[in-house]
Design a protein around this motif. Structure first.
Motif, PDB file in Angstrom:
ATOM      1  N   GLY A 150       0.809  -1.216   0.000  1.00  0.00           N
ATOM      2  CA  GLY A 150       0.000   0.000   0.000  1.00  0.00           C
ATOM      3  C   GLY A 150       0.839   1.261   0.000  1.00  0.00           C
ATOM      4  N   GLN A 151       1.836   1.314   0.881  1.00  0.00           N
ATOM      5  CA  GLN A 151       2.636   2.536   0.948  1.00  0.00           C
ATOM      6  C   GLN A 151       3.584   2.652  -0.242  1.00  0.00           C
ATOM      7  OE1 GLN A 151       4.199   2.947   5.024  1.00  0.00           O
ATOM      8  NE2 GLN A 151       2.482   4.338   5.341  1.00  0.00           N
ATOM      9  N   GLY A 152       4.022   1.521  -0.789  1.00  0.00           N
ATOM     10  CA  GLY A 152       4.812   1.579  -2.010  1.00  0.00           C
ATOM     11  C   GLY A 152       4.019   2.188  -3.152  1.00  0.00           C
ATOM     12  N   ILE A 153       2.756   1.787  -3.279  1.00  0.00           N
ATOM     13  CA  ILE A 153       1.874   2.365  -4.298  1.00  0.00           C
ATOM     14  C   ILE A 153       1.709   3.864  -4.068  1.00  0.00           C
ATOM     15  CG2 ILE A 153      -0.548   2.467  -5.058  1.00  0.00           C
ATOM     16  CD1 ILE A 153      -0.620  -0.605  -4.695  1.00  0.00           C
ATOM     17  N   SER A 154       1.445   4.258  -2.824  1.00  0.00           N
ATOM     18  CA  SER A 154       1.258   5.675  -2.507  1.00  0.00           C
ATOM     19  C   SER A 154       2.496   6.495  -2.861  1.00  0.00           C
ATOM     20  CB  SER A 154       0.931   5.839  -1.018  1.00  0.00           C
ATOM     21  OG  SER A 154      -0.341   5.314  -0.709  1.00  0.00           O
ATOM     22  N   ALA A 155       3.676   5.941  -2.578  1.00  0.00           N
ATOM     23  CA  ALA A 155       4.927   6.646  -2.872  1.00  0.00           C
ATOM     24  C   ALA A 155       5.158   6.758  -4.377  1.00  0.00           C
ATOM     25  CB  ALA A 155       6.094   5.933  -2.199  1.00  0.00           C
ATOM     26  N   LEU A 156       4.957   5.659  -5.101  1.00  0.00           N
ATOM     27  CA  LEU A 156       5.211   5.674  -6.544  1.00  0.00           C
ATOM     28  C   LEU A 156       4.261   6.610  -7.287  1.00  0.00           C
ATOM     29  CD1 LEU A 156       5.882   1.882  -7.163  1.00  0.00           C
ATOM     30  CD2 LEU A 156       7.511   3.749  -7.479  1.00  0.00           C
ATOM     31  N   LEU A 157       3.014   6.644  -6.864  1.00  0.00           N
ATOM     32  CA  LEU A 157       2.060   7.534  -7.523  1.00  0.00           C
ATOM     33  C   LEU A 157       2.440   8.995  -7.321  1.00  0.00           C
ATOM     34  CD1 LEU A 157      -1.311   5.728  -6.703  1.00  0.00           C
ATOM     35  CD2 LEU A 157      -0.106   5.802  -8.899  1.00  0.00           C
ATOM     36  N   ARG A 158       2.973   9.312  -6.161  1.00  0.00           N
ATOM     37  CA  ARG A 158       3.395  10.695  -5.917  1.00  0.00           C
ATOM     38  C   ARG A 158       4.695  11.022  -6.642  1.00  0.00           C
ATOM     39  NH1 ARG A 158       0.012   9.127  -2.115  1.00  0.00           N
ATOM     40  NH2 ARG A 158      -1.451  10.697  -1.287  1.00  0.00           N
ATOM     41  N   ALA A 159       5.565  10.020  -6.814  1.00  0.00           N
ATOM     42  CA  ALA A 159       6.764  10.228  -7.625  1.00  0.00           C
ATOM     43  C   ALA A 159       6.369  10.489  -9.080  1.00  0.00           C
ATOM     44  CB  ALA A 159       7.686   9.010  -7.536  1.00  0.00           C
ATOM     45  N   HIS A 160       5.360   9.772  -9.550  1.00  0.00           N
ATOM     46  CA  HIS A 160       4.852  10.014 -10.907  1.00  0.00           C
ATOM     47  C   HIS A 160       4.245  11.403 -10.998  1.00  0.00           C
ATOM     48  CE1 HIS A 160       1.413   9.999 -13.808  1.00  0.00           C
ATOM     49  NE2 HIS A 160       2.378   9.606 -14.602  1.00  0.00           N
ATOM     50  N   GLN A 161       3.493  11.798  -9.986  1.00  0.00           N
ATOM     51  CA  GLN A 161       2.883  13.126  -9.973  1.00  0.00           C
ATOM     52  C   GLN A 161       3.953  14.218 -10.048  1.00  0.00           C
ATOM     53  OE1 GLN A 161       1.598  14.857  -6.170  1.00  0.00           O
ATOM     54  NE2 GLN A 161      -0.477  14.958  -7.008  1.00  0.00           N
ATOM     55  N   ALA A 162       5.069  14.004  -9.350  1.00  0.00           N
ATOM     56  CA  ALA A 162       6.119  15.013  -9.289  1.00  0.00           C
ATOM     57  C   ALA A 162       6.966  15.071 -10.552  1.00  0.00           C
ATOM     58  CB  ALA A 162       7.016  14.743  -8.075  1.00  0.00           C
ATOM     59  N   THR A 163       7.132  13.911 -11.210  1.00  0.00           N
ATOM     60  CA  THR A 163       8.083  13.855 -12.330  1.00  0.00           C
ATOM     61  C   THR A 163       7.445  13.572 -13.683  1.00  0.00           C
ATOM     62  OG1 THR A 163       8.467  11.460 -12.116  1.00  0.00           O
ATOM     63  CG2 THR A 163       9.803  12.944 -10.723  1.00  0.00           C
ATOM     64  N   GLY A 164       6.259  12.984 -13.672  1.00  0.00           N
ATOM     65  CA  GLY A 164       5.626  12.595 -14.919  1.00  0.00           C
ATOM     66  C   GLY A 164       6.179  11.319 -15.524  1.00  0.00           C
ATOM     67  N   LYS A 165       7.094  10.630 -14.826  1.00  0.00           N
ATOM     68  CA  LYS A 165       7.716   9.420 -15.369  1.00  0.00           C
ATOM     69  C   LYS A 165       6.761   8.236 -15.286  1.00  0.00           C
ATOM     70  CE  LYS A 165      12.436  10.907 -14.356  1.00  0.00           C
ATOM     71  NZ  LYS A 165      13.693  10.611 -13.625  1.00  0.00           N
ATOM     72  N   THR A 166       6.517   7.616 -16.425  1.00  0.00           N
ATOM     73  CA  THR A 166       5.516   6.543 -16.483  1.00  0.00           C
ATOM     74  C   THR A 166       5.971   5.282 -15.753  1.00  0.00           C
ATOM     75  OG1 THR A 166       6.397   5.835 -18.628  1.00  0.00           O
ATOM     76  CG2 THR A 166       4.535   7.363 -18.642  1.00  0.00           C
ATOM     77  N   GLU A 167       7.292   5.103 -15.584  1.00  0.00           N
ATOM     78  CA  GLU A 167       7.754   3.893 -14.900  1.00  0.00           C
ATOM     79  C   GLU A 167       7.198   3.807 -13.481  1.00  0.00           C
ATOM     80  OE1 GLU A 167      12.029   3.899 -13.914  1.00  0.00           O
ATOM     81  OE2 GLU A 167      12.026   6.025 -14.486  1.00  0.00           O
ATOM     82  N   TYR A 168       6.932   4.952 -12.867  1.00  0.00           N
ATOM     83  CA  TYR A 168       6.434   4.949 -11.496  1.00  0.00           C
ATOM     84  C   TYR A 168       4.969   4.518 -11.433  1.00  0.00           C
ATOM     85  CZ  TYR A 168      10.727   7.590 -10.566  1.00  0.00           C
ATOM     86  OH  TYR A 168      12.037   7.985 -10.468  1.00  0.00           O
ATOM     87  N   ILE A 169       4.155   5.067 -12.307  1.00  0.00           N
ATOM     88  CA  ILE A 169       2.737   4.681 -12.273  1.00  0.00           C
ATOM     89  C   ILE A 169       2.576   3.239 -12.757  1.00  0.00           C
ATOM     90  CG2 ILE A 169       2.136   5.582 -14.580  1.00  0.00           C
ATOM     91  CD1 ILE A 169      -0.564   6.454 -13.342  1.00  0.00           C
ATOM     92  N   ASN A 170       3.393   2.815 -13.702  1.00  0.00           N
ATOM     93  CA  ASN A 170       3.317   1.425 -14.169  1.00  0.00           C
ATOM     94  C   ASN A 170       3.655   0.449 -13.049  1.00  0.00           C
ATOM     95  OD1 ASN A 170       2.601   2.255 -16.730  1.00  0.00           O
ATOM     96  ND2 ASN A 170       4.683   2.130 -17.554  1.00  0.00           N
ATOM     97  N   ALA A 171       4.674   0.789 -12.251  1.00  0.00           N
ATOM     98  CA  ALA A 171       5.046  -0.079 -11.130  1.00  0.00           C
ATOM     99  C   ALA A 171       3.950  -0.095 -10.071  1.00  0.00           C
ATOM    100  CB  ALA A 171       6.368   0.386 -10.523  1.00  0.00           C
ATOM    101  N   ALA A 172       3.319   1.058  -9.833  1.00  0.00           N
ATOM    102  CA  ALA A 172       2.227   1.116  -8.857  1.00  0.00           C
ATOM    103  C   ALA A 172       1.069   0.211  -9.275  1.00  0.00           C
ATOM    104  CB  ALA A 172       1.750   2.559  -8.692  1.00  0.00           C
ATOM    105  N   ILE A 173       0.742   0.235 -10.558  1.00  0.00           N
ATOM    106  CA  ILE A 173      -0.342  -0.612 -11.071  1.00  0.00           C
ATOM    107  C   ILE A 173       0.023  -2.086 -10.919  1.00  0.00           C
ATOM    108  CG2 ILE A 173      -1.574  -1.290 -13.168  1.00  0.00           C
ATOM    109  CD1 ILE A 173      -1.368   1.697 -14.026  1.00  0.00           C
TER     110      ILE A 173
END
Length: 327
Positions: A150-173
């Protein structure tokens, strides 16, 4: 899983609490605090502040990723939950001051999370803890956790929000797949006899329903829905909120809160003062996210307990006894 080793457990407790210098406890035991503000209908700052964890510097690897010192035979270890909280704390501070240093720290942790999300023996992508741990049973490496997912997902989604890098949202999914599988199939969900899904922090033979891990894991499910509009995440969020609402009373002793449901009637697993305070903050936040007055009322009730000196002393004594006799 294997039977807990009392000797190993007692050694771990001794070196953690009696040694000098920064141990893994240095990272975990801050003061639980709600975010100054958070959004209920979109991804904003994380729901709790992790300022002290964002500034953790006791042990960093060459990529500036935090490691915790468990001392003894375990020594320095990566803990996915700690790394996610480090990321979340730096994201909050980055939002507040737009500091490039905070963004670098957020990304260093997010990169670690991306690289270390790996399939377990059932093929489910998880963050493994690569060290054994004594709990009800001995958790044998590499073990995974609903809290970490859960917290890994929360962190990755915010990293994606900050950077726009798709690797973060893909990993969260990908990480959400653990929430779509039962614990016996490599996931983090246990469905009880009444059909209630529980997010399990520790995967053990008889599920223990650790409350703080359930709630933190659940916030990750909500975050995924807020970002992706995934109906599966929305459905799980709603079902788990019902689980929480129906079962919160079972964590209320009438003078303190339970940590989990693993203890006996005569010696239950109650919270330490830190985790009792954490429960209160988590319930206050969750009551706002769900607009559920029953959750809010229990948060108030538990806060009253925490101001009663007799209850605090009783909790300290009973917690110490449990640690010595159980785990």
């Amino acid at each position: 899983m294997s039977v807990i080793s009392r000797a190993a457990y007692l050694r771990r407790i001794a070196v953690a609490y009696l040694g000098s210098g920064a141990s893994q406890l240095t990272f975990w035991h801050g003061t639980p605090r709600a975010a100054l503000y958070f959004q209920k209908d979109g991804l904003g700052p994380y729901y709790m502040r992790f300022d002290e964890k964002a500034d953790y510097s006791a042990h960093l690897d060459p990529d500036s990723v935090p490691m915790l010192d468990y001392r003894g035979v375990l020594g320095l270890q990566y803990n996915p939950i700690a790394i996610a909280q480090y990321a979340l704390g730096n994201h909050t501070l980055w939002l507040e001051n737009n500091s490039p240093e905070r963004l670098v720290k957020l990304e260093s942790a997010a990169q670690w999370l991306v690289k270390n999300l790996k399939p377990n023996q059932h093929g489910v992508p998880v963050w493994g803890h690569n060290f054994d741990w004594e709990y009800v049973e001995r958790l044998v490496a590499p073990w995974h956790s609903g809290l970490a997912q859960g917290q890994g997902i929360s962190a990755l989604l915010r990293a994606h929000q900050a950077t726009g890098k798709t690797e973060y949202i893909n990993a969260a999914i990908k990480a959400f797949e653990a929430f779509e599988s039962e614990v016996d199939q490599g996931g983090v969900i246990y469905t009880d006899s009444e059909g209630n899904p529980w997010i399990e922090e520790y995967i053990v033979t008889a599920p223990t329903h650790i409350l703080n891990g359930f709630i933190w894991g659940l916030w990750g499910v909500l975050d995924l829905y807020l970002v992706t509009n995934d109906e599966r995440a929305k459905s799980l969020w709603e079902k788990c909120v019902r689980t929480l609402t129906k079962n919160l009373h079972t964590f209320d002793l009438g003078w303190w809160s339970l940590y989990d449901q693993s203890g006996s009637r005569w010696l239950p697993m109650i919270t330490s003062r830190f985790y009792h305070s954490l429960h209160i903050v988590q319930l206050e936040i969750t009551s706002q996210l769900t607009e559920n007055s029953d959750i809010a009322d229990l948060a108030v009730k538990w806060d009253v307990y925490s101001h009663n000196r007799k209850y605090r002393l009783r909790a300290f004594a009973q917690k110490a006894m449990f640690k010595l006799l159980k785990y």
